[in-house]
Design a protein around this motif. Structure first.
Motif, mmCIF file in Angstrom:
data_model
loop_
_atom_site.group_PDB
_atom_site.id
_atom_site.type_symbol
_atom_site.label_atom_id
_atom_site.label_comp_id
_atom_site.label_asym_id
_atom_site.label_seq_id
_atom_site.Cartn_x
_atom_site.Cartn_y
_atom_site.Cartn_z
ATOM 1 N N UNK A 1 34.788 36.453 35.249
ATOM 2 C CA UNK A 1 35.704 37.027 34.332
ATOM 3 C C UNK A 1 35.775 38.594 34.897
ATOM 4 N N UNK A 2 34.902 39.130 35.504
ATOM 5 C CA UNK A 2 35.022 40.512 36.020
ATOM 6 C C UNK A 2 36.077 40.724 36.897
ATOM 7 N N UNK A 3 35.994 39.453 37.845
ATOM 8 C CA UNK A 3 36.975 39.329 38.987
ATOM 9 C C UNK A 3 38.487 39.041 38.488
ATOM 10 N N UNK A 4 38.499 38.506 37.318
ATOM 11 C CA UNK A 4 39.959 38.459 36.691
ATOM 12 C C UNK A 4 40.651 39.603 36.201
ATOM 13 N N UNK A 5 39.547 40.361 35.504
ATOM 14 C CA UNK A 5 39.984 41.592 35.104
ATOM 15 C C UNK A 5 40.267 42.583 36.152
ATOM 16 N N UNK A 6 39.797 42.648 37.282
ATOM 17 C CA UNK A 6 39.869 43.519 38.564
ATOM 18 C C UNK A 6 41.223 43.041 39.142
ATOM 19 N N UNK A 7 41.582 41.881 39.242
ATOM 20 C CA UNK A 7 42.737 41.267 39.795
ATOM 21 C C UNK A 7 43.845 41.765 38.873
ATOM 22 N N UNK A 8 43.821 41.532 37.444
ATOM 23 C CA UNK A 8 44.841 42.207 36.697
ATOM 24 C C UNK A 8 45.088 43.915 36.619
ATOM 25 N N UNK A 9 43.853 44.437 36.965
ATOM 26 C CA UNK A 9 44.012 45.805 37.203
ATOM 27 C C UNK A 9 44.711 46.255 38.250
ATOM 28 N N UNK A 10 44.809 45.620 39.452
ATOM 29 C CA UNK A 10 45.284 46.045 40.565
ATOM 30 C C UNK A 10 46.749 45.237 40.473
ATOM 31 N N UNK A 11 47.142 44.066 39.919
ATOM 32 C CA UNK A 11 48.405 43.743 39.716
ATOM 33 C C UNK A 11 48.560 43.012 38.301
ATOM 34 N N UNK A 12 48.869 43.860 37.463
ATOM 35 C CA UNK A 12 48.866 43.482 36.155
ATOM 36 C C UNK A 12 49.973 42.308 35.726
ATOM 37 N N UNK B 1 41.016 22.453 36.339
ATOM 38 C CA UNK B 1 40.931 23.366 35.210
ATOM 39 C C UNK B 1 39.993 22.976 34.076
ATOM 40 N N UNK B 2 39.946 21.643 34.090
ATOM 41 C CA UNK B 2 39.166 20.912 33.030
ATOM 42 C C UNK B 2 37.715 21.716 32.896
ATOM 43 N N UNK B 3 37.188 22.311 34.195
ATOM 44 C CA UNK B 3 36.091 22.974 33.920
ATOM 45 C C UNK B 3 35.772 24.200 33.251
ATOM 46 N N UNK B 4 37.187 24.823 32.978
ATOM 47 C CA UNK B 4 37.061 25.790 32.082
ATOM 48 C C UNK B 4 36.947 25.427 30.441
ATOM 49 N N UNK C 1 32.564 33.274 29.603
ATOM 50 C CA UNK C 1 33.083 34.785 29.775
ATOM 51 C C UNK C 1 34.727 34.533 30.383
ATOM 52 N N UNK C 2 34.894 33.687 31.391
ATOM 53 C CA UNK C 2 36.184 33.532 31.886
ATOM 54 C C UNK C 2 37.185 33.212 30.797
ATOM 55 N N UNK C 3 36.605 32.079 30.089
ATOM 56 C CA UNK C 3 37.449 31.305 29.195
ATOM 57 C C UNK C 3 37.885 32.554 27.845
ATOM 58 N N UNK C 4 36.773 33.399 27.654
ATOM 59 C CA UNK C 4 37.307 34.483 26.755
ATOM 60 C C UNK C 4 38.201 35.330 27.176
ATOM 61 N N UNK C 5 38.095 35.688 28.808
ATOM 62 C CA UNK C 5 39.073 36.547 29.223
ATOM 63 C C UNK C 5 40.442 36.027 29.220
#
Length: 525
Positions: free
Chosen positions: A206-217, A226-229, A242-246
């Motif tokens: 989830x932290x990596x996903x947020x940082x990815x959008x911070x660098x490239x919105x 994707x079934x694992x999600x 946490x990824x699911x929630x983000x």
């Protein structure tokens, strides 16, 4: 050649061909295979050929498509005339009704091919892929094209209702059907446009996903398995939850500001981290697009009531692909000039750049939004769509169905917006035609998702075995010999006997004797 059916079931005359068998055969060859068994083809004693639709067997959209395939000069009779709204839009728009319980829903089938088509950019992109990939599979290629367009138009186009083109699509296909092909082509196009930094193929955290959008919105995640999600809600995987929630929150805040995670306070002697301050400012108009792929059985088995009710699935458009088709003529070819020009135009007007790692003190540029106008007819139709979706939500007794219908109108608007951009990249206008297409896609896909979820979601071991038996019977055309069904289920004779008895008493199956004195189980209609 033609089938005679004397059933007393109510039906309507769809078309009559007189004695013109050539016209009839030409029309039937064009009928989508999944609709053939829903029609009744009869030949009168005078040799006249007529086609009837069983009551409730086809939707108004499907009926309109069947009529559009007719050569009207060769078909002297048709089942009446209807207005465009009555013909193209599902019944739910005119008079919404309560959906049947999940276990009694009719299978609408995968999205018909005519809905896997959007004029302009999307169709051009699909055509290019079909001509160059090893195993062309239109639903998969369509899903890839639609999400690529959603990415390219991110943080630039918005609707009058301030909705954005951020789209989550889940493409389901068996192994070997070509799930990786649209991902590869999308990556090639991104490289041509210098957008590879905005692409990713997995959610690490989830932290990596947020940082990815911070660098490239505006970022595009193409995620396999994707079934694992969704399974994370069953297996209580904290990291995946946490990824699911983000992912859930990014969808909702596309027209707002996303507040990233808060970190623990540091000791006063430590040097202040500039990136913590940047995170504190949030991410303005984050535009996350997702193309998730999975095997259908694994995906639906990964769902439970919590997954249906939590809201992520309602934000997704689920598209089921065909089985692996014939091999194409794979070759490396440049993107057509007009297609590349349209893609470059969208990329040039988008706002993909966020925080600059080389100059973190510089504030990222805000998105330059362009509101896409819509015709008065489209506006009026969108109001009907919203009313119909709300009515479906109120009428649903199942929590999963209620949740899926909550986002139906929103997804319709997003798809209508993408239809407009695809149709005219430089001067898009949301049209009535685009809204009609979008609603038909969303309505059909929602019913299919609910039907499939009901086939796989189970409450206990016995329920799981019963659902398997129903699926096997349906796959076999509605009936199977005793020995064949027993072999498929992999259970002992006593367990099988109790299962069949229970299903028989509840009216799910009946037992018949074949010509060879073998017991055959027939699935109730």
């Amino acid at each position: 050649m033609t089938e005679t059916n004397t059933s007393a079931q109510p039906r309507e005359l769809l078309a009559a061909f007189g004695d013109n068998i050539d016209a009839y055969m030409a029309w039937r060859d064009k009928v989508p295979p999944y609709l053939v068994n829903r029609l009744q083809h009869e030949e009168t004693p005078n040799g006249e050929i007529r086609v009837f639709a069983k009551e409730g067997a086809i939707t108004p959209f499907e009926r309109n498509h069947l009529l559009s395939l007719l050569d009207l000069a060769a078909s002297p009779e048709m089942g009446g005339e209807t207005s465009e709204a009555e013909t193209v839009l599902p019944d739910s728009l005119a008079s919404p009704t309560r959906d049947p319980p999940p276990g009694e829903m009719r299978d609408p089938g995968p999205l018909p091919d005519e809905l896997l088509s959007v004029p302009g950019f999307v169709n051009d992109y699909v055509d290019y892929q079909q001509a160059t990939v090893p195993y062309p599979n239109r639903p998969l290629l369509f899903a890839g094209a639609l999400t690529m367009l959603a990415h390219l138009s991110g943080r630039h186009h918005c609707s009058q209702e301030d909705l954005r083109t951020n789209l989550y699509v889940i493409a389901l296909a068996d192994s070997g059907s070509g799930k990786d092909q649209p991902r590869k082509v999308n990556q090639r196009l991104a490289k041509e446009l210098n957008l590879m930094p905005t692409m990713a193929d997995r959610f690490a955290s989830a932290e990596g996903l947020e940082d990815a959008l911070l660098l490239h919105p505006a970022s595009f995640f193409q995620v396999d398995e994707v079934d694992t999600l969704f399974k994370s809600l069953q297996e209580k995987d904290a990291a995946m939850e946490r990824i699911y929630g983000s992912v859930l929150q990014f969808f909702t805040t596309a027209n707002g500001v996303y507040a990233p995670r808060k970190k623990a306070l540091q000791a006063s002697g430590n040097k202040r981290n500039i990136y913590d301050a940047l995170r504190a400012n949030g991410i303005e108009s984050p535009h996350l697009v997702m193309l998730g792929t999975a095997v259908p059985e694994y995906f639906y088995r990964g769902l439970n009531e919590r997954a249906l009710a939590s809201g992520l699935l309602s934000r997704c458009l689920v598209i089921e692909a065909h089985a692996r088709g014939p091999k194409g003529t794979p070759h490396k070819a440049p993107f057509p000039a007009h297609l590349l020009a349209d893609a470059a135009h969208l990329a040039a007007h988008g706002c993909f750049k966020g925080v600059d790692l080389d100059s973190p003190e510089t504030e990222p540029l805000p998105p330059q939004l362009e509101e896409v106008p819509q015709t008065p007819e489209a506006t009026a139709l969108l109001e009907r769509v919203a009313a119909a979706a709300d009515a479906r939500h109120r009428a649903s007794v199942d929590i999963g169905a209620k949740t899926l219908w909550t986002r139906a109108a929103e997804k319709t608007m997003k798809l209508a917006l993408l239809y407009a951009i695809s149709e005219d990249v430089r001067h898009p206008v949301v049209s009535q035609k685009g809204v009609i297409w979008a609603w038909n896609v969303v309505e059909h896909a929602t019913r299919r998702t609910l039907f499939q979820a009901a086939q796989y979601m189970t409450e206990n071991t016995f329920h799981e075995m019963r659902q398997k038996a129903i699926r096997y019977l349906r796959e076999a055309g509605g009936k199977m010999r005793h020995s064949a069904l027993l072999k498929r289920l992999h259970v002992d004779c006593e367990t099988f006997r109790r299962l069949i008895e229970t299903m028989g008493e509840s009216g799910m199956v009946t037992a018949e004797t074949s010509d060879h004195n073998a017991v055959v189980y027939v699935l109730a209609a």
